[in-house]
Design a protein around this motif. Structure first.
Motif, PDB file in Angstrom:
ATOM      1  N   GLY A 152       0.799  -1.216   0.000  1.00 12.46           N
ATOM      2  CA  GLY A 152       0.000   0.000   0.000  1.00 12.46           C
ATOM      3  C   GLY A 152       0.830   1.263   0.000  1.00 12.46           C
ATOM      4  O   GLY A 152       0.335   2.346  -0.324  1.00 12.46           O
ATOM      5  N   ALA A 153       2.104   1.141   0.377  1.00  8.21           N
ATOM      6  CA  ALA A 153       2.975   2.323   0.423  1.00  8.21           C
ATOM      7  C   ALA A 153       3.337   2.784  -0.982  1.00  8.21           C
ATOM      8  O   ALA A 153       3.549   1.966  -1.877  1.00  8.21           O
ATOM      9  N   TRP A 154       3.399   4.083  -1.170  1.00 11.63           N
ATOM     10  CA  TRP A 154       3.819   4.639  -2.453  1.00 11.63           C
ATOM     11  C   TRP A 154       5.331   4.599  -2.543  1.00 11.63           C
ATOM     12  O   TRP A 154       6.042   4.861  -1.559  1.00 11.63           O
ATOM     13  N   ALA A 155       5.838   4.303  -3.730  1.00 12.88           N
ATOM     14  CA  ALA A 155       7.288   4.142  -3.883  1.00 12.88           C
ATOM     15  C   ALA A 155       7.685   4.434  -5.325  1.00 12.88           C
ATOM     16  O   ALA A 155       6.838   4.590  -6.210  1.00 12.88           O
ATOM     17  N   LEU A 156       9.002   4.499  -5.545  1.00 10.68           N
ATOM     18  CA  LEU A 156       9.564   4.651  -6.886  1.00 10.68           C
ATOM     19  C   LEU A 156      10.013   3.285  -7.386  1.00 10.68           C
ATOM     20  O   LEU A 156      10.683   2.540  -6.662  1.00 10.68           O
ATOM     21  N   ARG A 157       9.645   2.975  -8.613  1.00 11.19           N
ATOM     22  CA  ARG A 157      10.046   1.690  -9.195  1.00 11.19           C
ATOM     23  C   ARG A 157      10.753   1.948 -10.524  1.00 11.19           C
ATOM     24  O   ARG A 157      10.246   2.665 -11.390  1.00 11.19           O
ATOM     25  N   THR A 158      11.942   1.378 -10.669  1.00 14.56           N
ATOM     26  CA  THR A 158      12.706   1.551 -11.902  1.00 14.56           C
ATOM     27  C   THR A 158      12.012   0.851 -13.062  1.00 14.56           C
ATOM     28  O   THR A 158      11.674  -0.332 -12.978  1.00 14.56           O
ATOM     29  N   ARG A 159      11.811   1.596 -14.159  1.00 17.96           N
ATOM     30  CA  ARG A 159      11.168   1.022 -15.342  1.00 17.96           C
ATOM     31  C   ARG A 159      12.203   0.585 -16.374  1.00 17.96           C
ATOM     32  O   ARG A 159      12.166  -0.540 -16.866  1.00 17.96           O
ATOM     33  N   GLU A 160      13.137   1.491 -16.702  1.00 18.30           N
ATOM     34  CA  GLU A 160      14.089   1.198 -17.774  1.00 18.30           C
ATOM     35  C   GLU A 160      15.235   2.198 -17.726  1.00 18.30           C
ATOM     36  O   GLU A 160      15.170   3.211 -17.020  1.00 18.30           O
ATOM     37  N   ILE A 161      16.277   1.923 -18.496  1.00 19.22           N
ATOM     38  CA  ILE A 161      17.365   2.887 -18.654  1.00 19.22           C
ATOM     39  C   ILE A 161      16.903   3.978 -19.620  1.00 19.22           C
ATOM     40  O   ILE A 161      16.416   3.674 -20.715  1.00 19.22           O
ATOM     41  N   ALA A 162      17.035   5.204 -19.196  1.00 15.16           N
ATOM     42  CA  ALA A 162      16.652   6.322 -20.049  1.00 15.16           C
ATOM     43  C   ALA A 162      17.830   6.845 -20.858  1.00 15.16           C
ATOM     44  O   ALA A 162      17.681   7.259 -22.016  1.00 15.16           O
ATOM     45  N   LEU A 163      19.019   6.827 -20.250  1.00 15.82           N
ATOM     46  CA  LEU A 163      20.220   7.369 -20.898  1.00 15.82           C
ATOM     47  C   LEU A 163      21.418   6.695 -20.263  1.00 15.82           C
ATOM     48  O   LEU A 163      21.511   6.628 -19.033  1.00 15.82           O
ATOM     49  N   LYS A 164      22.341   6.212 -21.074  1.00 14.49           N
ATOM     50  CA  LYS A 164      23.473   5.452 -20.539  1.00 14.49           C
ATOM     51  C   LYS A 164      24.796   6.125 -20.888  1.00 14.49           C
ATOM     52  O   LYS A 164      24.995   6.578 -22.002  1.00 14.49           O
ATOM     53  N   GLY A 165      25.711   6.168 -19.889  1.00 15.12           N
ATOM     54  CA  GLY A 165      27.050   6.695 -20.115  1.00 15.12           C
ATOM     55  C   GLY A 165      27.060   8.125 -20.602  1.00 15.12           C
ATOM     56  O   GLY A 165      27.802   8.467 -21.525  1.00 15.12           O
ATOM     57  N   ALA A 166      26.241   8.973 -19.977  1.00  5.56           N
ATOM     58  CA  ALA A 166      26.034  10.327 -20.486  1.00  5.56           C
ATOM     59  C   ALA A 166      26.948  11.348 -19.818  1.00  5.56           C
ATOM     60  O   ALA A 166      27.075  11.390 -18.597  1.00  5.56           O
ATOM     61  N   LEU A 167      27.583  12.189 -20.639  1.00  9.76           N
ATOM     62  CA  LEU A 167      28.415  13.300 -20.178  1.00  9.76           C
ATOM     63  C   LEU A 167      27.713  14.603 -20.535  1.00  9.76           C
ATOM     64  O   LEU A 167      27.143  14.742 -21.613  1.00  9.76           O
ATOM     65  N   ASP A 168      27.758  15.555 -19.617  1.00  8.54           N
ATOM     66  CA  ASP A 168      27.020  16.799 -19.829  1.00  8.54           C
ATOM     67  C   ASP A 168      27.587  17.611 -20.998  1.00  8.54           C
ATOM     68  O   ASP A 168      28.768  17.482 -21.352  1.00  8.54           O
ATOM     69  N   PRO A 169      26.773  18.472 -21.598  1.00  8.95           N
ATOM     70  CA  PRO A 169      27.202  19.218 -22.789  1.00  8.95           C
ATOM     71  C   PRO A 169      28.173  20.357 -22.510  1.00  8.95           C
ATOM     72  O   PRO A 169      28.712  20.940 -23.452  1.00  8.95           O
ATOM     73  N   TYR A 170      28.426  20.651 -21.227  1.00  6.65           N
ATOM     74  CA  TYR A 170      29.316  21.768 -20.884  1.00  6.65           C
ATOM     75  C   TYR A 170      30.769  21.337 -20.747  1.00  6.65           C
ATOM     76  O   TYR A 170      31.666  22.173 -20.713  1.00  6.65           O
ATOM     77  N   ALA A 171      31.003  20.030 -20.658  1.00 12.36           N
ATOM     78  CA  ALA A 171      32.353  19.518 -20.397  1.00 12.36           C
ATOM     79  C   ALA A 171      33.356  19.958 -21.456  1.00 12.36           C
ATOM     80  O   ALA A 171      34.537  20.155 -21.164  1.00 12.36           O
ATOM     81  N   ARG A 172      32.888  20.137 -22.682  1.00 10.52           N
ATOM     82  CA  ARG A 172      33.819  20.510 -23.753  1.00 10.52           C
ATOM     83  C   ARG A 172      34.395  21.912 -23.565  1.00 10.52           C
ATOM     84  O   ARG A 172      35.399  22.271 -24.188  1.00 10.52           O
ATOM     85  N   HIS A 173      33.777  22.707 -22.694  1.00  8.56           N
ATOM     86  CA  HIS A 173      34.275  24.056 -22.457  1.00  8.56           C
ATOM     87  C   HIS A 173      35.201  24.128 -21.252  1.00  8.56           C
ATOM     88  O   HIS A 173      35.700  25.203 -20.911  1.00  8.56           O
ATOM     89  N   CYS A 174      35.434  22.984 -20.615  1.00  8.73           N
ATOM     90  CA  CYS A 174      36.219  22.954 -19.374  1.00  8.73           C
ATOM     91  C   CYS A 174      37.705  22.780 -19.669  1.00  8.73           C
ATOM     92  O   CYS A 174      38.110  21.835 -20.331  1.00  8.73           O
ATOM     93  N   LYS A 175      38.494  23.698 -19.146  1.00  4.19           N
ATOM     94  CA  LYS A 175      39.946  23.599 -19.172  1.00  4.19           C
ATOM     95  C   LYS A 175      40.410  23.766 -17.728  1.00  4.19           C
ATOM     96  O   LYS A 175      40.451  24.881 -17.215  1.00  4.19           O
ATOM     97  N   LEU A 176      40.741  22.653 -17.088  1.00  8.05           N
ATOM     98  CA  LEU A 176      40.986  22.662 -15.655  1.00  8.05           C
ATOM     99  C   LEU A 176      42.209  23.493 -15.292  1.00  8.05           C
ATOM    100  O   LEU A 176      43.261  23.401 -15.920  1.00  8.05           O
ATOM    101  N   THR A 177      42.044  24.298 -14.234  1.00 13.10           N
ATOM    102  CA  THR A 177      43.152  25.092 -13.676  1.00 13.10           C
ATOM    103  C   THR A 177      43.174  24.902 -12.183  1.00 13.10           C
ATOM    104  O   THR A 177      42.141  24.625 -11.570  1.00 13.10           O
ATOM    105  N   GLN A 178      44.325  25.057 -11.600  1.00 14.82           N
ATOM    106  CA  GLN A 178      44.448  24.918 -10.144  1.00 14.82           C
ATOM    107  C   GLN A 178      44.463  26.298  -9.500  1.00 14.82           C
ATOM    108  O   GLN A 178      44.797  27.275 -10.117  1.00 14.82           O
TER     109      GLN A 178
END
Length: 391
Positions: A365-391
């Motif tokens: 009777g408790a409400w819960a989240l149930r996994t249905r399927e993979i929506a997106l696999k091995g995904a990297l965000d679109p901003y990473a290409r603009h990253c140049k790491l500095t310390q």
């Protein structure tokens, strides 16, 4: 205080710092959003317990601080943690605007900054930093995955609703990145410690727009939003899809309030309580046993912080002051995560798998989240290409 006493106190602080691993954790522990902060705090404490309370033989010390949902207060707490508490790492952060305000005092001091939730685009792209790491994908990623789900479900017209701050704008941008239909309306509502909680006008506009679905992002405000969605009488014609809104924190309250309109709605996330990994099974079971509730996605990422740091410091030889070695180990991210395999992109944000989750009523009777399927696999965000790491 005399000069001698001051020197003695400073020496004591330095010795304490050297003899322990000190982590400052900033979250929201007041305001109604404290329900999220408590979940994160409890998860961190459980992870410390699971780690035996030690990293490389040294005791783990956690200093929790409350940001009060205010960026300026978050910045002040970050300064305190670095200057007064002499922490080795500053972590936590629910809100992107608080993280953005707090980052400079931490990175300027040469400390590691690890977000367990907030993932603003500014820190994933041009504003990335060698000492900043995120335990969760950049803000756009969960809604990017949801956009793919909307396409699979045949949604043609979408109405977008989100709070008017950096994460809200990222979420809207994310879903529109992959959604192939028409966005027929957008509303960005007031946010902060005095947020807009009356959505009747926006929901009326959504109904009149001809949309067949609503995308909503309202972290910590699910009860107000979902109740009004039900009251608007549009659940049968305009299906609700959410990110960071209907979650394991909100579900017991929504069920108690009989907001039945959320049953059958769909969301996306990188994690769910039913995710099949040994670490997740232990985390969820022990969290439920210790605190009497199911952990949220916020808790899962906060929990991962401790094994992540423990593995990195120990792989670096046990000295958290060896910054370059610890950074290299953090980048490698070789630890047992609740999500399974953990991998970082070049901007120090995760490359994750995202799942579609249904809101269901369990046989109990408790409400819960149930996994249905993979929506997106091995995904990297679109901003990473603009990253140049500095310390």
């Amino acid at each position: 205080m005399t000069i001698a006493a001051a020197l003695a106190a400073a020496t004591t602080t330095a010795v304490q710092a050297a003899d322990s691993v000190r982590i400052g954790f900033i979250t929201t522990l007041t305001t109604p959003a404290a329900v999220i902060g408590r979940d994160m705090q409890d998860a961190v404490n459980l992870a410390v317990e699971h780690a035996g309370g030690r990293i490389a033989g040294k005791p783990i010390e956690i200093v929790f601080e409350d940001d009060g949902l205010k960026p300026e207060l978050g910045r002040q707490k970050a300064e305190k943690l670095v200057r007064q508490d002499k922490v080795d790492i500053v972590a936590g952060f629910i809100w992107s605007n608080v993280l953005l305000a707090a980052r400079k005092p931490v990175t300027d001091a040469g400390k590691f900054l690890i977000s367990t939730n907030a993932g603003p685009s500014e820190l994933a792209g041009k504003g990335c930093h060698a000492n900043f790491f995120s335990m969760r994908g950049q803000n756009d990623m969960v809604p990017i995955a949801l956009g793919e789900v909307l396409n699979r479900r045949g949604v043609k017209k979408l109405y977008v609703m989100a709070p008017n701050y950096s994460a809200g704008k990222d979420m809207a941008a994310g879903v529109e990145w992959t959604f192939k239909g028409e966005v027929v309306g957008r509303d960005f509502t007031k946010w902060g410690d005095d947020p807009q909680l009356d959505f009747s006008a926006e929901l009326a506009k959504a109904k009149a727009s001809g949309a067949d679905a609503i995308f909503a992002f309202y972290p910590g405000r699910a009860a107000a939003f979902a109740r009004q969605y039900q009251q608007a009488g549009i659940a049968d014609s305009v299906k609700l899809y959410t990110v960071y809104t209907v979650d394991d924190i909100a579900l017991p309250r929504l069920q108690e309030a009989k907001v039945d309109a959320v049953l059958g709605t769909e969301l996306t996330d990188y994690w769910s309580p039913d995710l099949k990994t040994p670490e997740n099974a232990r985390f969820v079971a022990d969290f439920r046993a210790k605190y009497g509730r199911t952990p949220s996605n916020y808790a899962a990422a906060a929990y991962d912080l401790i094994p992540y740091v423990k593995a990195a410091v120990e792989q670096a030889g046990g000295d958290i002051g060896a910054t370059d070695k610890v950074r290299a180990a953090l980048e490698k991210a070789d630890f047992a995560s609740v999500r399974g395999r953990y991998q970082l992109g070049p901007n120090h944000f995760p490359i994750d798998t995202y799942y579609s989750l249904d809101v269901v009523a369990e046989p109990s009777g408790a409400w819960a989240l149930r996994t249905r399927e993979i929506a997106l696999k091995g995904a990297l965000d679109p901003y990473a290409r603009h990253c140049k790491l500095t310390q």
